[in-house]
Scaffold this motif. Sequence first.
Motif, short mmCIF file in Angstrom:
data_model
loop_
_atom_site.label_atom_id
_atom_site.label_comp_id
_atom_site.label_asym_id
_atom_site.label_seq_id
_atom_site.Cartn_x
_atom_site.Cartn_y
_atom_site.Cartn_z
N ALA A 168 -4.24 -9.58 -1.63
CA ALA A 168 -3.48 -8.32 -1.64
C ALA A 168 -2.84 -8.08 -3.01
N GLU A 169 -2.30 -9.13 -3.62
CA GLU A 169 -1.67 -8.97 -4.93
C GLU A 169 -2.67 -8.47 -5.95
N LYS A 170 -3.86 -9.05 -5.97
CA LYS A 170 -4.86 -8.64 -6.96
C LYS A 170 -5.31 -7.20 -6.73
N GLU A 171 -5.57 -6.84 -5.47
CA GLU A 171 -6.10 -5.49 -5.25
C GLU A 171 -5.05 -4.42 -5.53
N ILE A 172 -3.78 -4.71 -5.24
CA ILE A 172 -2.73 -3.74 -5.58
C ILE A 172 -2.59 -3.62 -7.09
N ASN A 173 -2.52 -4.77 -7.77
CA ASN A 173 -2.35 -4.74 -9.22
C ASN A 173 -3.52 -4.04 -9.93
N ASP A 174 -4.70 -4.12 -9.36
CA ASP A 174 -5.88 -3.48 -9.96
C ASP A 174 -5.98 -1.99 -9.64
N ASN A 175 -5.15 -1.51 -8.71
CA ASN A 175 -5.29 -0.12 -8.24
C ASN A 175 -3.93 0.55 -8.04
N ILE A 176 -2.99 0.34 -8.97
CA ILE A 176 -1.61 0.78 -8.74
C ILE A 176 -1.48 2.30 -8.54
N PRO A 177 -2.07 3.14 -9.39
CA PRO A 177 -1.93 4.59 -9.14
C PRO A 177 -2.50 5.00 -7.79
N ALA A 178 -3.67 4.48 -7.45
CA ALA A 178 -4.29 4.82 -6.17
C ALA A 178 -3.49 4.26 -5.00
N PHE A 179 -2.89 3.09 -5.20
CA PHE A 179 -2.08 2.47 -4.15
C PHE A 179 -0.90 3.36 -3.79
N PHE A 180 -0.14 3.82 -4.78
CA PHE A 180 1.04 4.63 -4.47
C PHE A 180 0.66 6.01 -3.95
N ALA A 181 -0.46 6.56 -4.42
CA ALA A 181 -0.92 7.83 -3.88
C ALA A 181 -1.27 7.70 -2.40
N ARG A 182 -1.80 6.56 -2.01
CA ARG A 182 -2.20 6.36 -0.62
C ARG A 182 -1.01 5.99 0.26
N VAL A 183 -0.12 5.14 -0.22
CA VAL A 183 0.97 4.63 0.63
C VAL A 183 2.07 5.65 0.84
N PHE A 184 2.49 6.33 -0.22
CA PHE A 184 3.62 7.27 -0.10
C PHE A 184 3.12 8.64 0.36
N ARG A 185 2.89 8.74 1.65
CA ARG A 185 2.43 9.98 2.25
C ARG A 185 3.25 10.25 3.51
N PRO A 186 3.60 11.50 3.76
CA PRO A 186 4.26 11.82 5.03
C PRO A 186 3.30 11.62 6.19
N SER A 187 3.84 11.48 7.37
CA SER A 187 3.01 11.21 8.55
C SER A 187 1.95 12.26 8.76
N SER A 188 2.24 13.51 8.38
CA SER A 188 1.27 14.59 8.57
C SER A 188 0.04 14.43 7.69
N GLU A 189 0.15 13.61 6.63
CA GLU A 189 -0.97 13.41 5.71
C GLU A 189 -1.55 12.00 5.80
N ALA A 190 -0.95 11.15 6.61
CA ALA A 190 -1.38 9.75 6.70
C ALA A 190 -2.37 9.61 7.85
N HIS A 191 -3.63 9.82 7.55
CA HIS A 191 -4.64 9.86 8.60
C HIS A 191 -5.38 8.53 8.76
N GLU A 192 -5.04 7.55 7.94
CA GLU A 192 -5.72 6.26 8.03
C GLU A 192 -4.70 5.14 8.14
N ALA A 193 -5.14 4.02 8.69
CA ALA A 193 -4.27 2.86 8.85
C ALA A 193 -3.88 2.27 7.50
N TRP A 194 -2.77 1.57 7.48
CA TRP A 194 -2.33 0.90 6.25
C TRP A 194 -3.41 -0.03 5.73
N ILE A 195 -4.05 -0.74 6.65
CA ILE A 195 -5.11 -1.69 6.31
C ILE A 195 -6.42 -1.15 6.84
N ASP A 196 -7.46 -1.15 6.00
CA ASP A 196 -8.76 -0.68 6.44
C ASP A 196 -9.26 -1.57 7.58
#
Length: 322
Positions: A168-196
């Motif tokens: 998890a540490e490596k994948e977050i560090n390698d994808n920081i902009p994409a990580f925050f774009a995906r995680v910080f979403r309101p419930s109305s826009e969060a259509h996928e689980a935290w973990i694939d």
Amino acid sequence: MAIDKSDPSTFNHQYANVNNIRMHYVDENSTSNKVVLLIHGWPDLWLGWREQIPFLVNLDYRVIAPTLRGFGETDAPESHEEYGYGTVSKDLLSLMDHLEIPTFTVVAHDWGGGVAWRFAQFYPDRVLNVGCYCTPYVPPSREFVPLDKVVEALPNFKYQLRLSSPEAEKEINDNIPAFFARVFRPSSEAHEAWIDPETGTVIAGRPVVPKSDMIPQKVYDHYVSIYTKTGSHGSLNWYKQGWNNFVQCKDLGDNVNQPALMVVATLDSALPPFMSDNMHKYIPNLEKHTIEGAGHWVLWEKPDECNEILKNWLAKVYPLDS
């Protein structure tokens, strides 16, 4: 400079050496003697309280929002053994000692909530009141329960198994902009689980989604910049705290005796409302609220409702004119 909640640079940033670490914190309206200490969670920073800080200042509370150990501009000890609720509570108490603040009210979210409930138990003569968004109170365990056993009882915590792994540490560090774009979403826009559910990843290999319009650009940029500098190692140490938290807290009592506030969000998949059902058994002076149609990021997803609840509760337990 007036606070602009969409611009992190407009807040009053300070630093202090406390409990053997250098801690960053925001300190607003320091002339008020009514102090509210705001404690963030993961992967948040003090900035998770951007909607509450100016609101509380306008009411005339002094607001202190630290960055917890492991996160952002606060030191992040490499070893997960240098964390735990007792250790972090001592960080916070040392900060308040440094600022010469004898008593205060604590309000928290996510991992900060886990800290806040224990902080109130460790230092009942200092913490006058304790409020929490999303994170329920549970009594300290008398026997150690490893994370995999916790997940068996609470499958909504399965994501924590991934976050406690080196991958998890490596994948977050390698994808920081994409990580925050995906995680910080309101419930109305969060259509996928935290973990694939197929790959078991947090961000690696998942489609890149655009930043939510609910996250101001300068706020998003701040998170990306901070995590690009520090990496995620320190913050992910929080998911390796089961043993530390057990050892540091096992001798505490079952109850929280201070006036307490609990606010649940109906669409919070990480900390669903049912988890707070038994809190009244352990907290004699508990006030509880439910915010409909909001997820885990309720603080900025439904800020007006969060702030109104907080204002009304503080007026009862921590009034400005007393």
